[in-house]
Motif scaffolding. Structure first.
Motif, PDB file in Angstrom:
ATOM      1  N   GLY A  36      -0.416   5.317 -11.099  1.00  0.00           N
ATOM      2  CA  GLY A  36      -0.962   6.557 -10.566  1.00  0.00           C
ATOM      3  C   GLY A  36      -2.300   6.845 -11.202  1.00  0.00           C
ATOM      4  N   GLY A  37      -2.748   8.076 -11.079  1.00  0.00           N
ATOM      5  CA  GLY A  37      -4.024   8.422 -11.684  1.00  0.00           C
ATOM      6  C   GLY A  37      -4.526   9.775 -11.222  1.00  0.00           C
ATOM      7  N   ARG A  51      -3.878   5.793  -2.571  1.00  0.00           N
ATOM      8  CA  ARG A  51      -5.108   5.117  -3.010  1.00  0.00           C
ATOM      9  C   ARG A  51      -4.896   4.417  -4.345  1.00  0.00           C
ATOM     10  NH1 ARG A  51      -8.271   6.765  -6.661  1.00  0.00           N
ATOM     11  NH2 ARG A  51      -7.713   8.966  -6.502  1.00  0.00           N
ATOM     12  N   GLU A  52      -4.286   5.106  -5.308  1.00  0.00           N
ATOM     13  CA  GLU A  52      -4.077   4.525  -6.636  1.00  0.00           C
ATOM     14  C   GLU A  52      -3.184   3.281  -6.581  1.00  0.00           C
ATOM     15  OE1 GLU A  52      -5.362   5.082  -9.599  1.00  0.00           O
ATOM     16  OE2 GLU A  52      -6.488   6.910  -9.224  1.00  0.00           O
ATOM     17  N   GLU A  55      -5.280   0.470  -5.189  1.00  0.00           N
ATOM     18  CA  GLU A  55      -6.299   0.023  -6.154  1.00  0.00           C
ATOM     19  C   GLU A  55      -5.690  -0.673  -7.366  1.00  0.00           C
ATOM     20  OE1 GLU A  55      -9.501   3.649  -5.289  1.00  0.00           O
ATOM     21  OE2 GLU A  55      -8.520   3.521  -7.237  1.00  0.00           O
ATOM     22  N   GLU A  56      -4.577  -0.128  -7.890  1.00  0.00           N
ATOM     23  CA  GLU A  56      -4.003  -0.639  -9.138  1.00  0.00           C
ATOM     24  C   GLU A  56      -3.089  -1.832  -8.943  1.00  0.00           C
ATOM     25  OE1 GLU A  56      -2.014   2.565 -11.183  1.00  0.00           O
ATOM     26  OE2 GLU A  56      -3.911   3.482 -11.789  1.00  0.00           O
TER      27      GLU A  56
END
Length: 138
Positions: A36-37, A51-52, A55-56
């Motif tokens: 997460g983020g 999105r996280e 991306e991650e």
């Protein structure tokens, strides 16, 4: 002493078929935590989480799989003097899970017995105990 500053984040509780929990470790850090983020300006929790995860970990959040687990606060693992305020969701993902971008490592752990790894305070104090409790209720 001044009060710590707060970082608002969104985090995912992702489980496999044996109820293990996915944890990640960011490059240049030692503590494992939920994926997460931080939310970008104007993002909702789920848009940011989608999105996280992409991306991650290169995976996709399964539409409609999200279940809110609550908001939790803890000392930030990688930002001294800060506290994280996390909106946490149980989610399912699809596609291969492979560390991307800032993620150095992804592991699956038994929430009741994570082993001898360093855990972020949020994960250690709130999220793994919650996952272990849910596991025992099944």
């Amino acid at each position: 002493m001044t009060a710590p500053q707060t970082i608002s984040i969104v985090a995912a509780m992702i489980r496999d078929e044996t109820k293990r929990v996915l944890l990640v470790r960011k490059r240049g850090t030692t503590a494992f935590m939920q994926p997460g983020g931080k939310l970008d300006a104007g993002e909702s929790d789920l848009v940011a989480l989608r999105r996280e995860l992409r991306e991650e970990l290169g995976c996709t959040l399964v539409d409609g799989s999200q279940r809110p687990l609550g908001r939790f606060s803890a000392v930030a693992a990688n930002e001294p003097g800060w506290v994280v305020d996390a909106a946490v969701y149980a989610v399912a993902v699809q596609g291969p899970i492979e560390p991307q971008a800032e993620i150095a490592e992804a592991i699956w752990v038994d929430p009741a017995r994570p082993g001898a790894i360093e855990l972020a305070p949020l994960t250690r104090d709130h999220l793994l105990p919650l996952a272990a409790l849910e596991q025992s209720d099944v």
